[in-house]
Design a protein around this motif. Structure first.
Motif, PDB file in Angstrom:
ATOM      1  N   ALA A 108     116.766  35.345  54.795  1.00 35.57           N
ATOM      2  CA  ALA A 108     116.402  35.157  53.387  1.00 35.57           C
ATOM      3  C   ALA A 108     115.352  34.064  53.232  1.00 35.57           C
ATOM      4  O   ALA A 108     114.412  34.196  52.436  1.00 35.57           O
ATOM      5  N   ARG A 109     115.506  32.956  53.987  1.00 38.65           N
ATOM      6  CA  ARG A 109     114.503  31.883  53.926  1.00 38.65           C
ATOM      7  C   ARG A 109     113.165  32.383  54.469  1.00 38.65           C
ATOM      8  O   ARG A 109     112.104  32.038  53.934  1.00 38.65           O
ATOM      9  N   GLY A 110     113.203  33.195  55.530  1.00 36.16           N
ATOM     10  CA  GLY A 110     111.968  33.750  56.069  1.00 36.16           C
ATOM     11  C   GLY A 110     111.270  34.662  55.073  1.00 36.16           C
ATOM     12  O   GLY A 110     110.041  34.641  54.948  1.00 36.16           O
ATOM     13  N   ALA A 111     112.060  35.480  54.354  1.00 33.30           N
ATOM     14  CA  ALA A 111     111.471  36.354  53.334  1.00 33.30           C
ATOM     15  C   ALA A 111     110.830  35.538  52.222  1.00 33.30           C
ATOM     16  O   ALA A 111     109.769  35.896  51.694  1.00 33.30           O
ATOM     17  N   GLU A 112     111.445  34.409  51.871  1.00 34.66           N
ATOM     18  CA  GLU A 112     110.858  33.532  50.854  1.00 34.66           C
ATOM     19  C   GLU A 112     109.550  32.929  51.345  1.00 34.66           C
ATOM     20  O   GLU A 112     108.577  32.820  50.586  1.00 34.66           O
ATOM     21  N   MET A 113     109.520  32.535  52.616  1.00 40.24           N
ATOM     22  CA  MET A 113     108.279  31.986  53.165  1.00 40.24           C
ATOM     23  C   MET A 113     107.177  33.028  53.199  1.00 40.24           C
ATOM     24  O   MET A 113     106.012  32.725  52.916  1.00 40.24           O
ATOM     25  N   LEU A 114     107.536  34.276  53.557  1.00 44.51           N
ATOM     26  CA  LEU A 114     106.543  35.348  53.558  1.00 44.51           C
ATOM     27  C   LEU A 114     106.004  35.574  52.151  1.00 44.51           C
ATOM     28  O   LEU A 114     104.793  35.727  51.958  1.00 44.51           O
ATOM     29  N   SER A 115     106.883  35.593  51.162  1.00 41.00           N
ATOM     30  CA  SER A 115     106.441  35.767  49.779  1.00 41.00           C
ATOM     31  C   SER A 115     105.544  34.616  49.336  1.00 41.00           C
ATOM     32  O   SER A 115     104.520  34.827  48.679  1.00 41.00           O
ATOM     33  N   LEU A 116     105.923  33.392  49.703  1.00 38.00           N
ATOM     34  CA  LEU A 116     105.111  32.229  49.356  1.00 38.00           C
ATOM     35  C   LEU A 116     103.745  32.305  50.019  1.00 38.00           C
ATOM     36  O   LEU A 116     102.708  32.026  49.395  1.00 38.00           O
ATOM     37  N   MET A 117     103.722  32.682  51.300  1.00 35.96           N
ATOM     38  CA  MET A 117     102.473  32.809  52.039  1.00 35.96           C
ATOM     39  C   MET A 117     101.534  33.802  51.357  1.00 35.96           C
ATOM     40  O   MET A 117     100.335  33.533  51.164  1.00 35.96           O
ATOM     41  N   LEU A 118     102.085  34.941  50.958  1.00 38.89           N
ATOM     42  CA  LEU A 118     101.248  35.983  50.379  1.00 38.89           C
ATOM     43  C   LEU A 118     100.910  35.699  48.927  1.00 38.89           C
ATOM     44  O   LEU A 118      99.854  36.106  48.442  1.00 38.89           O
ATOM     45  N   ALA A 119     101.788  34.987  48.212  1.00 40.66           N
ATOM     46  CA  ALA A 119     101.453  34.563  46.852  1.00 40.66           C
ATOM     47  C   ALA A 119     100.273  33.590  46.887  1.00 40.66           C
ATOM     48  O   ALA A 119      99.354  33.678  46.061  1.00 40.66           O
ATOM     49  N   CYS A 120     100.293  32.670  47.843  1.00 41.17           N
ATOM     50  CA  CYS A 120      99.144  31.766  48.002  1.00 41.17           C
ATOM     51  C   CYS A 120      97.910  32.531  48.467  1.00 41.17           C
ATOM     52  O   CYS A 120      96.775  32.149  48.153  1.00 41.17           O
ATOM     53  N   GLY A 121      98.138  33.631  49.215  1.00 41.54           N
ATOM     54  CA  GLY A 121      97.020  34.480  49.599  1.00 41.54           C
ATOM     55  C   GLY A 121      96.328  35.113  48.402  1.00 41.54           C
ATOM     56  O   GLY A 121      95.111  35.340  48.424  1.00 41.54           O
ATOM     57  N   ILE A 122      97.080  35.392  47.341  1.00 39.36           N
ATOM     58  CA  ILE A 122      96.480  35.925  46.115  1.00 39.36           C
ATOM     59  C   ILE A 122      95.496  34.910  45.548  1.00 39.36           C
ATOM     60  O   ILE A 122      94.347  35.236  45.210  1.00 39.36           O
ATOM     61  N   VAL A 123      95.946  33.654  45.445  1.00 39.55           N
ATOM     62  CA  VAL A 123      95.068  32.587  44.942  1.00 39.55           C
ATOM     63  C   VAL A 123      93.840  32.469  45.831  1.00 39.55           C
ATOM     64  O   VAL A 123      92.700  32.362  45.351  1.00 39.55           O
ATOM     65  N   SER A 124      94.074  32.506  47.142  1.00 35.95           N
ATOM     66  CA  SER A 124      92.977  32.384  48.095  1.00 35.95           C
ATOM     67  C   SER A 124      91.954  33.504  47.916  1.00 35.95           C
ATOM     68  O   SER A 124      90.745  33.261  47.946  1.00 35.95           O
ATOM     69  N   ARG A 125      92.432  34.728  47.723  1.00 37.34           N
ATOM     70  CA  ARG A 125      91.510  35.849  47.580  1.00 37.34           C
ATOM     71  C   ARG A 125      90.679  35.728  46.315  1.00 37.34           C
ATOM     72  O   ARG A 125      89.474  36.020  46.313  1.00 37.34           O
ATOM     73  N   LEU A 126      91.283  35.283  45.232  1.00 39.51           N
ATOM     74  CA  LEU A 126      90.536  35.129  43.987  1.00 39.51           C
ATOM     75  C   LEU A 126      89.507  34.014  44.099  1.00 39.51           C
ATOM     76  O   LEU A 126      88.349  34.177  43.688  1.00 39.51           O
ATOM     77  N   VAL A 127      89.907  32.891  44.664  1.00 41.35           N
ATOM     78  CA  VAL A 127      88.968  31.784  44.843  1.00 41.35           C
ATOM     79  C   VAL A 127      87.854  32.183  45.804  1.00 41.35           C
ATOM     80  O   VAL A 127      86.673  31.886  45.576  1.00 41.35           O
ATOM     81  N   SER A 128      88.224  32.889  46.872  1.00 40.89           N
ATOM     82  CA  SER A 128      87.206  33.340  47.832  1.00 40.89           C
ATOM     83  C   SER A 128      86.228  34.318  47.188  1.00 40.89           C
ATOM     84  O   SER A 128      85.045  34.335  47.545  1.00 40.89           O
ATOM     85  N   GLY A 129      86.717  35.131  46.237  1.00 39.66           N
ATOM     86  CA  GLY A 129      85.817  36.030  45.528  1.00 39.66           C
ATOM     87  C   GLY A 129      84.767  35.276  44.742  1.00 39.66           C
ATOM     88  O   GLY A 129      83.585  35.646  44.732  1.00 39.66           O
ATOM     89  N   VAL A 130      85.182  34.207  44.070  1.00 46.54           N
ATOM     90  CA  VAL A 130      84.229  33.366  43.333  1.00 46.54           C
ATOM     91  C   VAL A 130      83.237  32.720  44.302  1.00 46.54           C
ATOM     92  O   VAL A 130      82.028  32.687  44.060  1.00 46.54           O
ATOM     93  N   ILE A 131      83.768  32.210  45.410  1.00 50.79           N
ATOM     94  CA  ILE A 131      82.901  31.594  46.421  1.00 50.79           C
ATOM     95  C   ILE A 131      81.919  32.614  46.983  1.00 50.79           C
ATOM     96  O   ILE A 131      80.736  32.326  47.181  1.00 50.79           O
ATOM     97  N   CYS A 132      82.419  33.837  47.216  1.00 48.52           N
ATOM     98  CA  CYS A 132      81.581  34.890  47.797  1.00 48.52           C
ATOM     99  C   CYS A 132      80.410  35.239  46.876  1.00 48.52           C
ATOM    100  O   CYS A 132      79.304  35.511  47.341  1.00 48.52           O
ATOM    101  N   ASP A 133      80.648  35.222  45.571  1.00 46.82           N
ATOM    102  CA  ASP A 133      79.564  35.496  44.629  1.00 46.82           C
ATOM    103  C   ASP A 133      78.477  34.435  44.690  1.00 46.82           C
ATOM    104  O   ASP A 133      77.327  34.686  44.315  1.00 46.82           O
TER     105      ASP A 133
END
Length: 432
Positions: A272-297
Motif C-alpha cells: 500500500a505504501r508503494g502504491a502511494e509512492m507510485l501515485s505521488l511519483m506520477l502526480a508530480c510527473g503531471i506537474v513536470s509535464r505541464l511545466v516542461s511543455g511551457v519550457i518547450c515552447d
C-alpha cells in the motif's frame, strides 16, 4: 485527403488551429489517455499479488508488464500509421474493445503466461490507440502553444498513474485483483468508446495545409527548414538516434516506476505504501509535464529533453543512499518532477524537425522505442534483482542507460548549436 470528412475539407486551417474547438478536443484526448493507459500502472500494483498467486519469481512476475509495453510500442507504430490514413475514431473504437477484452481476459487468467498475453493484447490494440496517435494528433492542432498542448495530452498518462493505483489497491484489498480487473475493463472500455465519438474530425494541418502555412499573430515565420535533413542528418539516421535515446531513457525510468511497489514490500513498508509512492511519483510527473511543455515552447524540444534526461539521472542517484519511508516518499516525488517531461519532448522534436504529414508514424516509432525501453527496463530490473537479491544493482543499471540517453541528446544539441540546424515552426519576435 480522400478520407477526411467533407466538413473538415471545407474549413480554413486558421479557424481550427489554436481554437476553442482544439481546446475541447484536447480535453477529450486527455480523458482517452487516462482511460486507455490505465493498464500500464495497474499491472505494477498487482505484481506482488500475482507473484504470490501464481508462485513465480520477480522476473516472471514482471513479464506481463514487459509483454504489454513491447506490444504497446509495436501497436503505437501500427495505430499511428492507421490514424494518419483513416483518422482517429476507428482506431480508438478498436482500442476500446482491446482494453475491455484485455482486462477481462487477465481477470479470468489461470497462469502467469495467460495473464501476460492478456496484457499484450491490451498493449497491442488497446492502450497503443490512446498514446502515440493522440500525441501526434495534438501536435497538429496547435501551433503557438504546441508544447503545453502536447504536455497536457501526455500528462493523461501520468494522471492515469496517479488515479488508478490507489483505486486498484483498494479493490485488491476488498474484492480481490480478479474482480478489480473485470470492473476496470468495463469502466475503461466503455468510457473510451463514448469519448471516441468526439474524435471524428481530421487534423487541419494534415488535411488542409502544409506545415509552415499557418503563422499565428505576434510571430514571424522561421527561416525555411529543410525537413529532408533533420539535424543535418538523413531522416532514417535521425529517427534511429531518437529511437535509441528513447529506449535508453525509459530503461532508466522503468526501474522506479515498475518496481517501487515491490521495492517497498521488500523493505517491509508494504504494498500500500508503494502504491502511494507510485501515485505521488506520477502526480508530480503531471506537474513536470505541464511545466516542461511551457519550457518547450520557449527553448524547443531538444534542450527540454536534455534538461529532463540530466535531472532524471540525478533522481536515480538519490535512490541509492536513502531507503527510509519518508526519504522514499520525497525521492519518489522528486523523480516524478525530474522525468515527467522527457517522453512528450520526443513528439515536439519530431514536429519541429520532420515533415508533419509523417507525424503519426514517426511519433509512433519514437514512442514505440520509449515503450520498448520501459518493457526492457521493467524486466531487466526484475532479472537483476533475482540475480543479486537487491535493487541497488538495478538502480546502477538504470543510471548507465541514462548516461547513454544523455550522450545522444547532448550530441544532437551540439549539432543544433554548431551546425546551424533550425527547428520548424513559428519564431516569436525577439527570440534568439
Amino acid at each position: 485527403m480522400p478520407n477526411a470528412p467533407a466538413s473538415t475539407s471545407a474549413a480554413a486551417p486558421a479557424s481550427l488551429i489554436d481554437s476553442r474547438h482544439a481546446a475541447w478536443r484536447l480535453l477529450t484526448t486527455l480523458g482517452l489517455v487516462v482511460l486507455g493507459n490505465s493498464s500500464m500502472y495497474v499491472v505494477s500494483v498487482v505484481l506482488p499479488a500475482v507473484q504470490t498467486e501464481f508462485g513465480v519469481g520477480r522476473a516472471y512476475a514482471s513479464l506481463p508488464y514487459t509483454l504489454m509495453m513491447v506490444c504497446l510500442g509495436l501497436g503505437g507504430l501500427w495505430t499511428g500509421r492507421l490514424a494518419d490514413r483513416h483518422g482517429l475514431m476507428p482506431v480508438l473504437c478498436v482500442g476500446a474493445v482491446g482494453v475491455f477484452g484485455g482486462f477481462v481476459w487477465a481477470g479470468l487468467s489461470g497462469s502467469i503466461w495467460v495473464f501476460g498475453l492478456a496484457h499484450a493484447l491490451m498493449g497491442l490494440i488497446g492502450s497503443s490507440a490512446t498514446f502515440a496517435p493522440l500525441i501526434a494528433d495534438t501536435a497538429l492542432w496547435w501551433n503557438r502553444r504546441r508544447g503545453i498542448a502536447v504536455a497536457i495530452c501526455a500528462s493523461g498518462n501520468y494522471i492515469a498513474g496517479a488515479v488508478w493505483p490507489p483505486i486498484v489497491q483498494y479493490g485488491i484489498e476488498t474484492i480481490g485483483w480478479r474482480h478489480t480487473y473485470l470492473w476496470m475493463g468495463l469502466v475503461c472500455g466503455l468510457g473510451m468508446l463514448a469519448l471516441a465519438q468526439r474524435m471524428r474530425q481530421r487534423a487541419p494541418l494534415v488535411s488542409l495545409a502544409p506545415a509552415s502555412s499557418v503563422v499565428p499573430p505576434g510571430t514571424v515565420a522561421a527561416a525555411p527548414v529543410d525537413r529532408s535533413r533533420p539535424f543535418g542528418l538523413r531522416p532514417l539516421h535521425a529517427q534511429l538516434l531518437l529511437c535509441v535515446a528513447g529506449v535508453a531513457c525509459c530503461v532508466a525510468m522503468a526501474m522506479p516506476q515498475v518496481h517501487i511497489v515491490a521495492y517497498c514490500t521488500d523493505l517491509g513498508f508494504g504494498a500500500a505504501r508503494g502504491a502511494e509512492m507510485l501515485s505521488l511519483m506520477l502526480a508530480c510527473g503531471i506537474v513536470s509535464r505541464l511545466v516542461s511543455g511551457v519550457i518547450c515552447d520557449r527553448i524547443g524540444g531538444v534542450r527540454t529533453l536534455l534538461l529532463g534526461s540530466a535531472l532524471q539521472g540525478v533522481g536515480l542517484v538519490l535512490f541509492l543512499p536513502f531507503d527510509g519511508l519518508v526519504p522514499l516518499y520525497v525521492i519518489s516525488a522528486m523523480f516524478g518532477l525530474f522525468q515527467g517531461g522527457i517522453v512528450p519532448a520526443y513528439a515536439i522534436i519530431v514536429r519541429e524537425y520532420f515533415a508533419p504529414q509523417e507525424a503519426g508514424a514517426r511519433v509512433g516509432a519514437v514512442i514505440m522505442a520509449t515503450l520498448l525501453g520501459m518493457a526492457l527496463g521493467g524486466w531487466m530490473s526484475g532479472w537483476v534483482f533475482d540475480v543479486t537479491g537487491s535493487y541497488q544493482a538495478a538502480f546502477l543499471n538504470g543510471m548507465a542507460w541514462n548516461v547513454l540517453n544523455l550522450s545522444i541528446v547532448g550530441w544532437l544539441y551540439w549539432r543544433v548549436r554548431h551546425h546551424g540546424v533550425v527547428a520548424g515552426g513559428p519564431v516569436r519576435m525577439g527570440a534568439v
